[in-house]
Design an enzyme around this catalytic site. Structure first.
Site, mmCIF file in Angstrom:
data_model
loop_
_atom_site.group_PDB
_atom_site.id
_atom_site.type_symbol
_atom_site.label_atom_id
_atom_site.label_comp_id
_atom_site.label_asym_id
_atom_site.label_seq_id
_atom_site.Cartn_x
_atom_site.Cartn_y
_atom_site.Cartn_z
ATOM 1 C CB SER A 172 -18.805 -9.718 -49.274
ATOM 2 O OG SER A 172 -17.582 -8.701 -50.142
ATOM 3 C CB SER A 209 -14.503 -8.843 -48.784
ATOM 4 O OG SER A 209 -16.024 -8.958 -48.168
ATOM 5 C CE LYS A 218 -14.576 -9.706 -44.875
ATOM 6 N NZ LYS A 218 -15.604 -9.687 -45.416
HETATM 7 N N1 GLN Z 1 -17.625 -6.524 -53.953
HETATM 8 C C1 GLN Z 1 -18.255 -5.804 -53.512
HETATM 9 C C2 GLN Z 1 -17.362 -4.514 -53.034
HETATM 10 O O1 GLN Z 1 -16.209 -4.794 -53.674
HETATM 11 C C3 GLN Z 1 -18.991 -6.065 -52.377
HETATM 12 C C4 GLN Z 1 -18.630 -6.840 -51.305
HETATM 13 C C5 GLN Z 1 -18.811 -6.667 -50.224
HETATM 14 O O2 GLN Z 1 -19.650 -7.272 -49.989
HETATM 15 N N2 GLN Z 1 -17.911 -6.648 -48.612
HETATM 16 O O3 GLN Z 1 -17.075 -3.504 -53.068
#
Ligand code: GLN
Length: 486
Positions: A175, A151, A76
């Site tokens: 995420s 994400s 990532k």
């Molecule tokens: N979808 C969640 C957010 O927008 C979690 C994102 C994540 O785990 N980085 O914050």
């Protein structure tokens, strides 16, 4: 070669069925021909990958190889990579070349793994659909009109489309697990502190945790064996011995008590996903596990609590992007104030700005007690719900996400419905617990995920429970047919 697991690839390399160079070229070719439809990579590091593959082949020839030596991986684009652009999905870091490696990257380098490149992601890991990336949306390989989740959507899509055998992701509120569920792969978020956060660009530091995204639980165990461990460079890293996560994969599940939180099966859950989860639970019962209904009474407070704490931490973490130190700088600033303002106005996307505004507001004098302190108190209650539940059960199961992959654009103008994507995953981060998502069915041709949540440092148990399911079923072996492959 692309349909093999890490365990199988490792065998192929040690038997000399193929070399790491051949394997790496194979995946680089696939990325070239297939990623145009998926957009899962921001940067492909072909030259570096081939050099690493040659070095790995030498290691293998000298009998110095370990399980992941010579295996190509994708990381990532939140993990700093020395000499290689690390953008975090943002225009703000489009020109950022880190002078050092994240500990996770360093650990993979030490075992001689190969890096194919850096995967697409929501900007600064904020999002559940991968549509907030500066580099464009990622498409779900199961249906390219749909999102892959986020994400870590690039990491999930790359594995699902078999452009990389495994990848790394990070999970602040879901995420790793949510995109794993939507792309039909296995994702593991370890206990907070199990994997070093050093060199992982910070979003919400008390919640962020890196972990593996793979095609099977066995592969996740192989990855976690490398990723986990104490790091003196991360002040919240935990100094606790790392077991061999592959050693207990085959333990018998008779006597296992599974907790099903009644709050995870209520309103908002797609009936077909619920059926897939119930079918998985039946499978576990046939392996000797027993089921108990439990309650996590503060579940409905998790999303509002997270959306105070995560933006508050983000507003502090992202203050470093000011146009002075590194990253994007606006052109011809009139004075210092103009430099700060325009750099941040032009460098950050909409969702990131929304979070900074919410976080700054929640932390400001006069509102701190009403919002931030309150959210911290609720966080403690959520943690206590889990501590109480784990007195009676060994593992908690439920759906990872209430729905399957949704259409691109469907939720982009509705932040609240996007935030509800993580309704089942967020509590785990607030409590600091380990969680997994594994494929448990297909609904209208799209994957459904089963979430497993374990007690602190119970990653070995989670992997064991997930592996047993994957021995008995083949949902994790289902693969999408990408357009170009036909
Ligand atoms: N979808 C969640 C957010 O927008 C979690 C994102 C994540 O785990 N980085 O914050």
């Amino acid at each position: 070669m692309h349909n093999k697991t890490l365990a199988e690839l490792s065998k192929g390399l040690s038997n000399k069925t193929f070399s790491s160079e051949e394997l790496t070229r194979h995946f680089l070719d696939r990325i070239k021909t297939l990623d145009a439809d998926v957009n899962s990579f921001i940067t492909v590091t072909e030259q570096q990958a081939l050099a690493q593959a040659k070095a790995a082949d030498a290691k293998i020839a000298n009998n110095e190889a370990s399980a992941l030596t010579g295996i190509p991986l994708a990381h990532k684009d939140i993990f700093c990579t020395e000499g290689i652009k690390t953008s975090c999905g943002s225009k703000m870091l489009d020109n950022f070349i880190p002078p050092y490696n994240a500990t996770v990257i360093e650990k993979f380098n030490q075992v001689g793994a190969v890096s194919l490149g850096k995967t697409n992601m929501d900007e600064f890991a904020m999002g559940s659909s991968n549509e907030s990336s500066f580099y464009g949306a990622v498409k779900n390989p199961w249906n390219t009109d749909c999102v892959p989740g986020g994400s870590s959507g690039g990491s999930a899509a790359a594995v699902a489309a078999q452009l990389a055998p495994a990848s790394t992701g990070t999970d602040t509120g879901g995420s790793i697990r949510q995109p794993a569920a939507l792309c039909g792969i296995t994702g593991l978020k370890p206990t907070y502190g199990r994997v070093s956060r050093y060199g992982m660009i910070a979003f919400a530091s008390s919640l962020d945790q890196g972990g593996p995204m793979t095609r099977s639980a066995e592969d996740a165990a192989l990855m976690l064996n490398v990723m986990a461990g104490f790091d003196s460079k991360d002040s919240t890293s935990i100094d606790k011995a790392v077991p061999d996560y592959t050693a207990t994969l085959n333990e018998d599940l008779s006597g296992l008590t599974i907790g099903l939180p009644k709050e995870y099966f209520g309103e908002g859950l797609t009936p077909a996903i619920e059926q897939a989860v119930q079918a998985a639970i039946k499978e576990y019962e046939s392996m000797g596990a027993s089921v108990k209904e439990i309650s996590l009474p503060n579940t409905d407070l998790a999303v509002p609590c997270y959306y105070i704490i995560a933006p508050s931490e983000a507003s502090a973490n992202l203050s470093r992007f000011d146009g002075v130190r590194y990253g994007y700088r606006c052109e011809n600033p009139e004075d210092l104030q103009d430099l700060y303002t325009r750099t941040r106005e032009e460098g950050f996307g909409e969702e990131v700005k929304r979070r900074i505004l919410v976080g700054t507001y929640a932390l400001s004098a006069g509102f701190y007690d009403a919002y931030y302190r309150k959210a911290q108190q609720i966080r403690r209650l959520i943690k206590h719900d889990f501590v109480a539940a784990f007195k009676d059960v060994d593992i908690i199961m439920g759906p990872t996400v209430p729905n399957t992959a949704f259409a691109l654009g469907e939720k982009s103008n509705d932040p609240i419905s996007m935030y509800l994507e993580d309704i089942y995953t967020i509590s785990t981060n607030l409590a600091g617990l380990p969680g997994m998502s594994i494929p448990a069915g297909l609904v209208d041709g799209k994957p459904a995920g089963l979430q497993l949540t374990g007690n602190y440092f119970a990653e070995a148990k989670l992997l064991n429970v997930a592996h047993q399911f994957q021995q008995a079923t083949d949902w994790h072996q289902q693969i999408p047919v990408t357009k170009a492959e036909g």
